[in-house]
Enzyme design. Structure first.
Site, PDB file in Angstrom:
ATOM      1  N   TYR A 159      11.710  19.633  15.686  1.00 61.38           N
ATOM      2  CA  TYR A 159      12.537  19.850  14.488  1.00 61.38           C
ATOM      3  C   TYR A 159      13.826  19.063  14.613  1.00 61.38           C
ATOM      4  CZ  TYR A 159      10.606  23.119  11.151  1.00 61.38           C
ATOM      5  OH  TYR A 159       9.888  23.677  10.152  1.00 61.38           O
ATOM      6  N   GLU A 169      16.257  18.780  11.616  1.00 65.33           N
ATOM      7  CA  GLU A 169      16.929  18.797  10.307  1.00 65.33           C
ATOM      8  C   GLU A 169      18.335  18.219  10.441  1.00 65.33           C
ATOM      9  OE1 GLU A 169      15.524  22.752  10.169  1.00 65.33           O
ATOM     10  OE2 GLU A 169      15.138  22.613   8.007  1.00 65.33           O
ATOM     11  N   ASP A 212      11.420   0.683  -7.527  1.00 67.49           N
ATOM     12  CA  ASP A 212      10.398   1.253  -6.637  1.00 67.49           C
ATOM     13  C   ASP A 212       9.502   0.082  -6.217  1.00 67.49           C
ATOM     14  OD1 ASP A 212       8.151   2.381  -5.526  1.00 67.49           O
ATOM     15  OD2 ASP A 212       7.992   4.000  -6.987  1.00 67.49           O
ATOM     16  N   THR A 217       7.220   3.060  -0.398  1.00 67.45           N
ATOM     17  CA  THR A 217       6.399   3.664   0.637  1.00 67.45           C
ATOM     18  C   THR A 217       6.344   2.652   1.775  1.00 67.45           C
ATOM     19  OG1 THR A 217       4.435   2.768  -0.448  1.00 67.45           O
ATOM     20  CG2 THR A 217       4.977   5.060  -0.921  1.00 67.45           C
ATOM     21  N   LYS A 224       1.784   0.367   2.357  1.00 73.53           N
ATOM     22  CA  LYS A 224       0.978  -0.534   1.519  1.00 73.53           C
ATOM     23  C   LYS A 224       1.050  -1.944   2.122  1.00 73.53           C
ATOM     24  CE  LYS A 224       1.338   2.324  -2.637  1.00 73.53           C
ATOM     25  NZ  LYS A 224       2.420   3.309  -2.536  1.00 73.53           N
ATOM     26  N   ARG A 270       1.884   6.200   6.656  1.00 72.88           N
ATOM     27  CA  ARG A 270       2.042   6.792   5.321  1.00 72.88           C
ATOM     28  C   ARG A 270       3.400   7.491   5.242  1.00 72.88           C
ATOM     29  NH1 ARG A 270      -1.269   7.192   1.397  1.00 72.88           N
ATOM     30  NH2 ARG A 270      -2.710   6.049   2.712  1.00 72.88           N
TER      31      ARG A 270
HETATM   32  N1  DSN Z   1      -1.297   5.873  -5.331  1.00 75.59           N
HETATM   33  C1  DSN Z   1      -0.540   4.651  -5.168  1.00 75.59           C
HETATM   34  C2  DSN Z   1      -1.317   3.450  -5.618  1.00 75.59           C
HETATM   35  O1  DSN Z   1      -2.494   3.431  -5.400  1.00 75.59           O
HETATM   36  O2  DSN Z   1      -0.751   2.522  -6.158  1.00 75.59           O
HETATM   37  C3  DSN Z   1       0.777   4.718  -5.812  1.00 75.59           C
HETATM   38  O3  DSN Z   1       1.475   5.796  -5.341  1.00 75.59           O
END
Ligand code: DSN
Length: 430
Positions: A51, A53, A210, A236, A239, A245
């Site tokens: 933990y 925080e 984003d 994120t 990708k 993730r």
């Molecule tokens: N689910 C993602 C995508 O496939 O683009 C976006 O969050």
């Protein structure tokens, strides 16, 4: 995995099956990728036990950061602090940002933190329409992002299928949003962040980008960076960036204290320190020279893929791509997105159905598919293989309900996967 096999054979088996799926099928979902073993080692580490925080720093009254001060609410954070400080420092270096928060558990939580920090309930903000390439968390009514705010969506021009910046500028003057959000899940063209800034400035709005899909391409300097233009950039990390993730927020110092406070204690509790360690590893990998070469190959492969589809008579939304992904309009082929996704899945090729701008079909059926090259590029594939993959997709799509054809394609997919092996599990070295 010896312990897991004994302790929980069912979960062990599910992981084995997922390993086979990732290894033996072609992954074309544009938002998916394969992390390095080093990232997975960090994510599977003992840091999941801790933990922590708070933050590995405290803010002084003037808002500046004191890295020597303890900002945690739990003892024993000295080692996880190393991981989080490294993740923050590397993220700032990679993207040239003033400040980074690496704690968001996901892209959705990153976006939530920004809205909660910068907006009041019922404030007006703009987001890109979902069916024009935007994301649920950019103001869709079934998402928190649309429930608490007055969201107005902008879109693409019907003819060019590219964002209509002039229309957006007029909309901004009319509605005076407090925030303009851009970034996309299914938009294949370069985003003009300088123009978005200009439009935001014309009405005194914040600008949030984003960049989840294109973060890796931006890190490599192969897509213009939003960081100089936007007040806040969310992403994120899994990708094109090829990390674990999770989510992250990059921001200007002027909004940093408010956003940090909204991530914790505003919307999250204990940060996932094992994932933060994995993010740090990912950023280190992205700072290496070969990461740029990898991103360049992703983009080259996307051009080969777009050309191959067009040569075979497929229409691509906006007639092509500048990025890692493209949207294939299947209407002229007489196949829905849903039927394509199912049939290709049976042939060992994983894609997702996707609406196209002004789609006559409902999202669950959709007129198109979205495909991308990051995962195939991670396997080492290039022009010949990309053309082969598109040929196989065409063979399947041309007779999508014919089991024999799908099995023939599947056999060829298997051969291609065997030629470009992927090491994704300790029990599956290849
Ligand atoms: N689910 C993602 C995508 O496939 O683009 C976006 O969050």
């Amino acid at each position: 995995m010896a312990d897991l096999r004994t302790v929980d054979p069912e979960i062990f088996d599910a992981i084995q099956q997922e390993t086979h799926r990732e290894t033996d099928k072609l992954e074309l979902i544009a938002s998916e990728n394969f992390t390095s073993e080093a990232v997975r080692e960090a994510v599977g580490s003992v840091m999941t036990n801790k933990y922590a925080e708070g933050y590995p720093f405290r803010r002084r009254k003037d808002g500046t950061i004191n890295w020597e001060a303890n900002g945690r609410y739990y003892g024993g954070c000295e080692h996880v602090n190393v991981a989080e400080r490294l993740a923050i420092a590397r993220a700032k270096e990679l993207f040239g940002a003033e400040h980074a928060n690496v704690q968001p558990h996901s892209g959705s939580q990153a976006n939530m933190a920004v809205y909660f920090a910068l907006l009041d309930v019922n404030d007006t903000y703009f987001g890109l329409e979902l069916s024009h390439g935007g994301h649920l968390t950019h103001g869709h009514p079934i998402s928190f992002s649309g429930m608490f705010y007055n969201v107005i969506h902008y879109g693409v021009d019907q003819k060019t299928e590219v964002i209509d910046y002039d229309a957006l500028a007029e909309m901004a003057l009319e509605h005076k949003p407090k925030l303009i959000v851009t970034g996309a899940s299914a938009y294949p063209r370069t985003l003009d962040f300088a123009r978005f800034r200009e439009i935001a400035d014309s009405v005194g709005a914040y600008l949030m980008v984003d960049m989840a899909h294109i973060a890796g391409i931006i890190a490599a300097g192969l897509h213009p960076s939003p960081v100089p233009h936007a007040d806040v950039v969310t992403t994120t990390t899994h990708k094109t960036l090829r990390g674990p993730r999770g989510g992250m927020i990059l921001m200007k110092d002027k909004v940093a204290a408010a956003i940090d406070k909204t991530v914790f204690p505003g919307i999250q509790g204990g940060p996932l320190m094992h994932v933060i360690a994995g993010k740090a590893v990912c950023f280190r990998e992205a700072l290496q020279p070969d990461f740029k070469a990898y991103q360049k190959k992703i983009l080259e492969n996307a051009q080969y893929m777009a050309d191959a589809f067009k040569t075979l008579g497929y229409r691509l939304v906006s007639d092509g791509t500048d990025t890692h992904l493209m949207l294939v309009d299947l209407r002229e082929k007489g196949v829905t997105g849903k039927a394509a996704e199912n049939g290709l899945e049976n042939a060992g090729i994983t894609v997702n159905k996707n609406t196209i701008p002004f789609d006559p079909q409902k999202p669950f059926i959709a007129s198109g598919i979205r495909v991308g090259t990051p995962a195939l590029t991670t396997r080492g594939m290039g022009k010949d293989e990309i053309e082969k993959v598109v040929g196989l997709m065409d063979k399947a799509l041309s007779d999508i309900e014919n089991e024999q054809v799908l099995n023939e394609v599947k056999a060829e997919v298997g051969e291609l996967c065997a030629t470009f092996p992927l090491v994704v599990g300790e029990d599956r070295p290849v």
